[in-house]
Enzyme design. Sequence first.
Site, PDB file in Angstrom:
ATOM      1  N   HIS A   1     -10.458  -7.156  -4.806  1.00  0.00           N
ATOM      2  CA  HIS A   1     -10.136  -7.098  -3.380  1.00  0.00           C
ATOM      3  C   HIS A   1     -11.077  -8.011  -2.569  1.00  0.00           C
ATOM      4  O   HIS A   1     -11.503  -7.685  -1.471  1.00  0.00           O
ATOM      5  CB  HIS A   1     -10.265  -5.646  -2.890  1.00  0.00           C
ATOM      6  CG  HIS A   1      -9.279  -5.247  -1.836  1.00  0.00           C
ATOM      7  ND1 HIS A   1      -8.194  -4.467  -2.083  1.00  0.00           N
ATOM      8  CD2 HIS A   1      -9.224  -5.520  -0.516  1.00  0.00           C
ATOM      9  CE1 HIS A   1      -7.523  -4.246  -0.949  1.00  0.00           C
ATOM     10  NE2 HIS A   1      -8.133  -4.898   0.017  1.00  0.00           N
TER      11      HIS A   1
ATOM     12  N   ASP B   1      -6.555  -0.819  -5.997  1.00  0.00           N
ATOM     13  CA  ASP B   1      -8.023  -0.753  -5.985  1.00  0.00           C
ATOM     14  C   ASP B   1      -8.562  -0.202  -4.677  1.00  0.00           C
ATOM     15  O   ASP B   1      -9.725  -0.386  -4.346  1.00  0.00           O
ATOM     16  CB  ASP B   1      -8.633  -2.140  -6.248  1.00  0.00           C
ATOM     17  CG  ASP B   1      -8.179  -3.194  -5.237  1.00  0.00           C
ATOM     18  OD1 ASP B   1      -7.545  -2.825  -4.233  1.00  0.00           O
ATOM     19  OD2 ASP B   1      -8.467  -4.381  -5.463  1.00  0.00           O
TER      20      ASP B   1
ATOM     21  N   TYR C   1       0.889  -1.157   0.000  1.00  0.00           N
ATOM     22  CA  TYR C   1       0.000   0.000   0.000  1.00  0.00           C
ATOM     23  C   TYR C   1       0.925   1.204   0.000  1.00  0.00           C
ATOM     24  O   TYR C   1       1.755   1.340   0.907  1.00  0.00           O
ATOM     25  CB  TYR C   1      -0.844   0.038   1.283  1.00  0.00           C
ATOM     26  CG  TYR C   1      -2.111  -0.788   1.227  1.00  0.00           C
ATOM     27  CD1 TYR C   1      -3.023  -0.628   0.195  1.00  0.00           C
ATOM     28  CD2 TYR C   1      -2.400  -1.693   2.239  1.00  0.00           C
ATOM     29  CE1 TYR C   1      -4.201  -1.366   0.167  1.00  0.00           C
ATOM     30  CE2 TYR C   1      -3.577  -2.438   2.220  1.00  0.00           C
ATOM     31  CZ  TYR C   1      -4.465  -2.263   1.172  1.00  0.00           C
ATOM     32  OH  TYR C   1      -5.627  -2.991   1.140  1.00  0.00           O
TER      33      TYR C   1
HETATM   34  C1  LIG Z   1      -9.512  -9.945   5.641  1.00  0.00           C
HETATM   35  C2  LIG Z   1      -8.925  -9.485   4.358  1.00  0.00           C
HETATM   36  C3  LIG Z   1      -7.909  -8.574   4.379  1.00  0.00           C
HETATM   37  C4  LIG Z   1      -7.332  -8.149   3.192  1.00  0.00           C
HETATM   38  N1  LIG Z   1      -6.299  -7.274   3.238  1.00  0.00           N
HETATM   39  C5  LIG Z   1      -5.721  -6.885   2.084  1.00  0.00           C
HETATM   40  C6  LIG Z   1      -4.604  -6.006   2.124  1.00  0.00           C
HETATM   41  O1  LIG Z   1      -4.158  -5.578   3.180  1.00  0.00           O
HETATM   42  N2  LIG Z   1      -4.056  -5.634   0.939  1.00  0.00           N
HETATM   43  C7  LIG Z   1      -4.540  -6.082  -0.266  1.00  0.00           C
HETATM   44  O2  LIG Z   1      -4.017  -5.727  -1.309  1.00  0.00           O
HETATM   45  N3  LIG Z   1      -5.583  -6.926  -0.319  1.00  0.00           N
HETATM   46  C8  LIG Z   1      -6.173  -7.342   0.829  1.00  0.00           C
HETATM   47  N4  LIG Z   1      -7.230  -8.205   0.773  1.00  0.00           N
HETATM   48  C9  LIG Z   1      -7.691  -8.703  -0.533  1.00  0.00           C
HETATM   49  C10 LIG Z   1      -6.981 -10.017  -0.897  1.00  0.00           C
HETATM   50  O3  LIG Z   1      -5.634  -9.808  -1.212  1.00  0.00           O
HETATM   51  C11 LIG Z   1      -7.650 -10.690  -2.089  1.00  0.00           C
HETATM   52  O4  LIG Z   1      -7.781  -9.770  -3.131  1.00  0.00           O
HETATM   53  C12 LIG Z   1      -8.992 -11.304  -1.749  1.00  0.00           C
HETATM   54  O5  LIG Z   1      -9.011 -11.764  -0.427  1.00  0.00           O
HETATM   55  C13 LIG Z   1      -9.294 -12.464  -2.661  1.00  0.00           C
HETATM   56  O6  LIG Z   1     -10.570 -12.951  -2.429  1.00  0.00           O
HETATM   57  P1  LIG Z   1     -10.914 -14.226  -1.527  1.00  0.00           P
HETATM   58  O7  LIG Z   1     -10.814 -13.785  -0.114  1.00  0.00           O
HETATM   59  O8  LIG Z   1     -12.287 -14.550  -1.952  1.00  0.00           O
HETATM   60  O9  LIG Z   1      -9.919 -15.314  -1.861  1.00  0.00           O
HETATM   61  C14 LIG Z   1      -7.820  -8.646   1.956  1.00  0.00           C
HETATM   62  C15 LIG Z   1      -8.848  -9.577   1.949  1.00  0.00           C
HETATM   63  C16 LIG Z   1      -9.401 -10.001   3.130  1.00  0.00           C
HETATM   64  C17 LIG Z   1     -10.492 -11.022   3.087  1.00  0.00           C
END
Ligand SMILES: Cc1cc2nc3c(=O)[nH]c(=O)nc-3n(C[C@H](O)[C@H](O)[C@H](O)COP(=O)(O)O)c2cc1C
Length: 476
Positions: free
Chosen positions: A339, A246, A218
């Site tokens: 995301h 995003d 980030y």
């Molecule tokens: C609890 C949680 C925290 C997340 N934190 C971040 C993050 O800090 N940075 C980021 O780029 N994506 C973050 N994501 C998005 C994930 O990298 C990813 O795009 C997403 O979880 C994929 O979908 P899925 O949970 O259905 O596998 C987060 C997702 C979740 C569920």
Amino acid sequence: MLCRAQYVYEAGGGEHTTLENRGQNLGNIRDATAIFDPIHPKDIMDKLLKPALTMGVRAHKPAPKKKKAVKTDGAEEEVEEFKKPPLAAMLNSFDFESVAREVMEPQAWGYYSSGGDDEITLRDNHLAFQRITMRPRILVNVREIDMTTKILGVPASIPLYFTATALAKLAHQEGELAIVKAAKKAGVPYMLPTLSSYTLDEMLEARTPDQVVFSQLYVNPERSRSEEYVTKLEKAGVQALFVTVDAPQLGRREKDMRNKFTQQGSDVQGDDEDDGAVDRSQGATRAISSYIDPGLNWEDVPWLKSITKMKVLLKGVQCAEDAVMAYKAGLSGCVLSNHGGRQLDTCRPGIEVLPEVMEAIKAEGATKENFAVFIDGGVRRGGDVFKAVALGAQAVGVGRPVLYSLASYGQNGIVRMVHMLQDELQMVMRLAGTPNIPSITEKHVITTNLADHIVPLPIDNLTHKTYQGLEPAARL
Ligand SMILES: Cc1cc2nc3c(=O)[nH]c(=O)nc-3n(C[C@H](O)[C@H](O)[C@H](O)COP(=O)(O)O)c2cc1C
């Protein structure tokens, strides 16, 4: 099944054991005395049914163990104690999700499971895979199945990586450290999150000497902080940097917003969380959003590339035009992602964006070697991995399945979750007539309905039962 107060009649014949012996089947029996009595004489059972067809005295399930729980208004209530099934009973990623929902603290569950606004995209992420139909080939020698591959040049046991998810300690005390170790055991890369609950040094130390990890970034409003962070990653041998694009503002995730965020996060990029700059009043999401620069734009891409020799990719691309711009800007690839449905609601799932991106970048001369395309979001089955690879993805990212399996069974839970996906993928590859990853092509799937959101589908029971619906304030 219906039953009268003391007797039951099993319409389909079947077993005629006493109810006491019927164990779990008791759940199917309903007391229909109220509608039975007015239309039947009292002796009908004795007159018409052979003794063998009467089911005996109704027995009650032994009362489940109760435990005390504190309600949101502070009052105590008695709730049934959850009995965690053994790890071996976990057969698919939904099993872990269902256990996680029981064992996690409500605020942690709220943060992980939530999506943006009405959670349309959150749910569609997985459902989209079901709009792709398989087109298997027969009489291919599938005695040996090899699902190993390389992800950005890094060997992997399956085309899958653990994507970055913030605050893993909300799942388990060992948080990201357990994920690093599980990634090694499962043979897949892990993308370290910027907003981790352990420090970067701690996560890096948890690696084995030969273990390769990626990192998510980030971009901080204070660019020098990001530069320091990236330099540290590069020095530590991290292979690729996924810049999240995003999230100029974090989504409104209402399940999470209803929980006040009280848990202590890490000392993220050296910031002091207690300086009052962070709004903790509306869940974990709001508490971390001030670390992200909403001013980041295409003109910053040369700067990003200049501060590191690592491969730089964009995470969160959602259309062909942006993928082409990333390719033309000399980046190493992109992740088609929304995301995990946590940002802009009613966006398309990554898997749905994939065909248009592959077509557009190919027209610009991109190859799988010089521009890697990944997807994430809703990957829950080995078949989902297959479909993504068929449509051109180098690998898929999984987010929540890692957190849920961690929350339920720690490090071993994550490893088992990957093994289940591998089992599933192996079967799909064999039945589709594709013995190895390069043999999986777009001819093995039919995407006609992928972009058509009105295709009637059979109900997906697992998704349906594990998904927790949003509740409006009046119902809480
Ligand atoms: C609890 C949680 C925290 C997340 N934190 C971040 C993050 O800090 N940075 C980021 O780029 N994506 C973050 N994501 C998005 C994930 O990298 C990813 O795009 C997403 O979880 C994929 O979908 P899925 O949970 O259905 O596998 C987060 C997702 C979740 C569920």
